[in-house]
Design a protein around this motif. Sequence first.
Motif, mmCIF file in Angstrom:
data_model
loop_
_atom_site.group_PDB
_atom_site.id
_atom_site.type_symbol
_atom_site.label_atom_id
_atom_site.label_comp_id
_atom_site.label_asym_id
_atom_site.label_seq_id
_atom_site.Cartn_x
_atom_site.Cartn_y
_atom_site.Cartn_z
ATOM 1 N N CYS A 22 13.092 -44.246 20.639
ATOM 2 C CA CYS A 22 12.308 -44.346 19.349
ATOM 3 C C CYS A 22 12.265 -45.867 19.081
ATOM 4 O O CYS A 22 12.949 -46.426 18.885
ATOM 5 C CB CYS A 22 12.928 -43.381 18.452
ATOM 6 S SG CYS A 22 12.466 -43.692 16.674
ATOM 7 N N ALA A 23 10.790 -46.174 18.866
ATOM 8 C CA ALA A 23 10.418 -47.461 18.579
ATOM 9 C C ALA A 23 10.059 -47.520 17.264
ATOM 10 O O ALA A 23 9.216 -46.606 16.942
ATOM 11 C CB ALA A 23 9.344 -48.015 19.574
ATOM 12 N N ALA A 24 10.565 -48.384 16.485
ATOM 13 C CA ALA A 24 10.378 -48.364 15.222
ATOM 14 C C ALA A 24 9.411 -49.848 14.707
ATOM 15 O O ALA A 24 9.763 -50.631 15.189
ATOM 16 C CB ALA A 24 11.632 -48.245 14.259
ATOM 17 N N GLY A 35 18.694 -41.662 13.303
ATOM 18 C CA GLY A 35 19.013 -40.255 13.914
ATOM 19 C C GLY A 35 17.958 -39.631 14.854
ATOM 20 O O GLY A 35 16.847 -39.916 14.945
ATOM 21 N N TRP A 36 18.729 -38.655 15.513
ATOM 22 C CA TRP A 36 18.017 -37.830 16.239
ATOM 23 C C TRP A 36 18.169 -36.586 15.774
ATOM 24 O O TRP A 36 19.292 -36.026 15.600
ATOM 25 C CB TRP A 36 18.332 -37.936 17.735
ATOM 26 C CG TRP A 36 17.607 -39.252 18.459
ATOM 27 C CD1 TRP A 36 18.507 -40.402 18.680
ATOM 28 C CD2 TRP A 36 16.482 -39.408 19.111
ATOM 29 N NE1 TRP A 36 17.596 -41.020 19.273
ATOM 30 C CE2 TRP A 36 16.436 -40.587 19.438
ATOM 31 C CE3 TRP A 36 15.561 -38.458 19.259
ATOM 32 C CZ2 TRP A 36 15.383 -41.126 20.222
ATOM 33 C CZ3 TRP A 36 14.284 -39.016 19.842
ATOM 34 C CH2 TRP A 36 14.108 -40.303 20.299
ATOM 35 N N TYR A 37 17.058 -35.494 15.512
ATOM 36 C CA TYR A 37 17.215 -34.190 15.256
ATOM 37 C C TYR A 37 16.377 -33.478 16.226
ATOM 38 O O TYR A 37 15.710 -33.757 17.055
ATOM 39 C CB TYR A 37 16.302 -34.061 13.829
ATOM 40 C CG TYR A 37 17.450 -34.649 12.816
ATOM 41 C CD1 TYR A 37 17.676 -36.063 12.818
ATOM 42 C CD2 TYR A 37 17.925 -33.554 11.719
ATOM 43 C CE1 TYR A 37 18.422 -36.330 11.664
ATOM 44 C CE2 TYR A 37 18.804 -34.139 10.708
ATOM 45 C CZ TYR A 37 18.929 -35.829 10.696
ATOM 46 O OH TYR A 37 19.946 -36.147 9.737
ATOM 47 N N ARG A 38 16.819 -32.268 16.203
ATOM 48 C CA ARG A 38 15.700 -31.098 17.164
ATOM 49 C C ARG A 38 15.541 -30.018 16.447
ATOM 50 O O ARG A 38 15.994 -29.535 15.457
ATOM 51 C CB ARG A 38 16.900 -30.788 18.410
ATOM 52 C CG ARG A 38 17.858 -30.235 18.537
ATOM 53 C CD ARG A 38 18.710 -30.297 19.774
ATOM 54 N NE ARG A 38 19.969 -29.564 19.702
ATOM 55 C CZ ARG A 38 20.784 -29.492 20.543
ATOM 56 N NH1 ARG A 38 20.539 -30.058 21.845
ATOM 57 N NH2 ARG A 38 21.801 -28.641 20.446
ATOM 58 N N GLN A 39 14.502 -29.272 16.976
ATOM 59 C CA GLN A 39 14.031 -28.000 16.520
ATOM 60 C C GLN A 39 13.726 -27.228 17.673
ATOM 61 O O GLN A 39 12.785 -27.708 18.245
ATOM 62 C CB GLN A 39 12.941 -28.254 15.346
ATOM 63 C CG GLN A 39 12.628 -27.009 14.715
ATOM 64 C CD GLN A 39 11.823 -27.204 13.492
ATOM 65 O OE1 GLN A 39 11.211 -28.146 13.214
ATOM 66 N NE2 GLN A 39 11.785 -26.098 12.410
ATOM 67 N N ALA A 40 14.481 -26.181 17.718
ATOM 68 C CA ALA A 40 13.910 -25.238 18.887
ATOM 69 C C ALA A 40 13.237 -24.231 18.035
ATOM 70 O O ALA A 40 13.237 -23.742 16.942
ATOM 71 C CB ALA A 40 15.351 -24.539 19.519
ATOM 72 N N PRO A 41 12.238 -23.248 18.967
ATOM 73 C CA PRO A 41 11.390 -22.363 18.482
ATOM 74 C C PRO A 41 12.305 -21.148 17.717
ATOM 75 O O PRO A 41 13.335 -20.849 18.145
ATOM 76 C CB PRO A 41 10.722 -21.665 19.686
ATOM 77 C CG PRO A 41 10.914 -22.848 20.638
ATOM 78 C CD PRO A 41 12.159 -23.428 20.315
ATOM 79 N N GLY A 42 11.845 -21.068 16.330
ATOM 80 C CA GLY A 42 12.124 -19.987 15.721
ATOM 81 C C GLY A 42 13.643 -20.669 14.805
ATOM 82 O O GLY A 42 14.514 -19.531 14.246
ATOM 83 N N CYS A 95 12.998 -38.313 16.117
ATOM 84 C CA CYS A 95 13.546 -39.427 15.652
ATOM 85 C C CYS A 95 13.462 -39.671 14.026
ATOM 86 O O CYS A 95 12.349 -39.636 13.542
ATOM 87 C CB CYS A 95 12.871 -40.807 16.146
ATOM 88 S SG CYS A 95 13.571 -42.250 15.623
ATOM 89 N N LYS A 96 14.423 -40.181 13.355
ATOM 90 C CA LYS A 96 14.503 -40.172 11.821
ATOM 91 C C LYS A 96 14.881 -41.520 11.484
ATOM 92 O O LYS A 96 16.207 -42.057 12.116
ATOM 93 C CB LYS A 96 15.423 -39.167 11.374
ATOM 94 C CG LYS A 96 15.512 -39.411 9.697
ATOM 95 C CD LYS A 96 16.443 -38.093 9.231
ATOM 96 C CE LYS A 96 16.827 -38.390 7.782
ATOM 97 N NZ LYS A 96 17.644 -37.309 7.188
#
Length: 114
Positions: A22-24, A35-42, A95-96
Motif C-alpha cells: 500500500c503506497a501512500a 492498517g489492513w482490513y478485508r471484506q469477504a462477500p456477505g 489499506c487504511k
Amino acid sequence: QVQLVESGGGLVQPGGSLRLSCAASGSFFGAYAMGWYRQAPGKQREMVASITSGNTRTYADSVKGRFPISRDNARNTVYLQMNSLKPEDTAIYYCKANWREVYWGQGTQVTVSS
C-alpha cells in the motif's frame, strides 16, 4: 488528503503466499497509523493487521503468526506478507490510514483456491 494505492492481490493456491503493498501519498507518512482490513462477500469489513507510527503491531486472531505487517517510511509504503493462505482468507483487502482523518484505498482482491 492522503491517497492510498494497494497492489499485490491475485489468485493463489491454499498454502501459498502473497505480499500486499500500500503506497501512500503525503509528506508525513511516518506519522500515519496504517492498517489492513478485508471484506469477504456477505460479511462485514474486519481488521486484519495494523501498525502504529511507533511500530506497535496488532493482529486479528485468525491471521496471527501468518500475516506479518511492516512499513517502510522511506518508501511511504506498508506491507502485508500473507503466508499459509487458506480459502477463508479470500476477500477484498483494503489499506487504511489514520492521520487527522481516516483514508481508505480502493482495495485489492485476494482469492485462495485450488
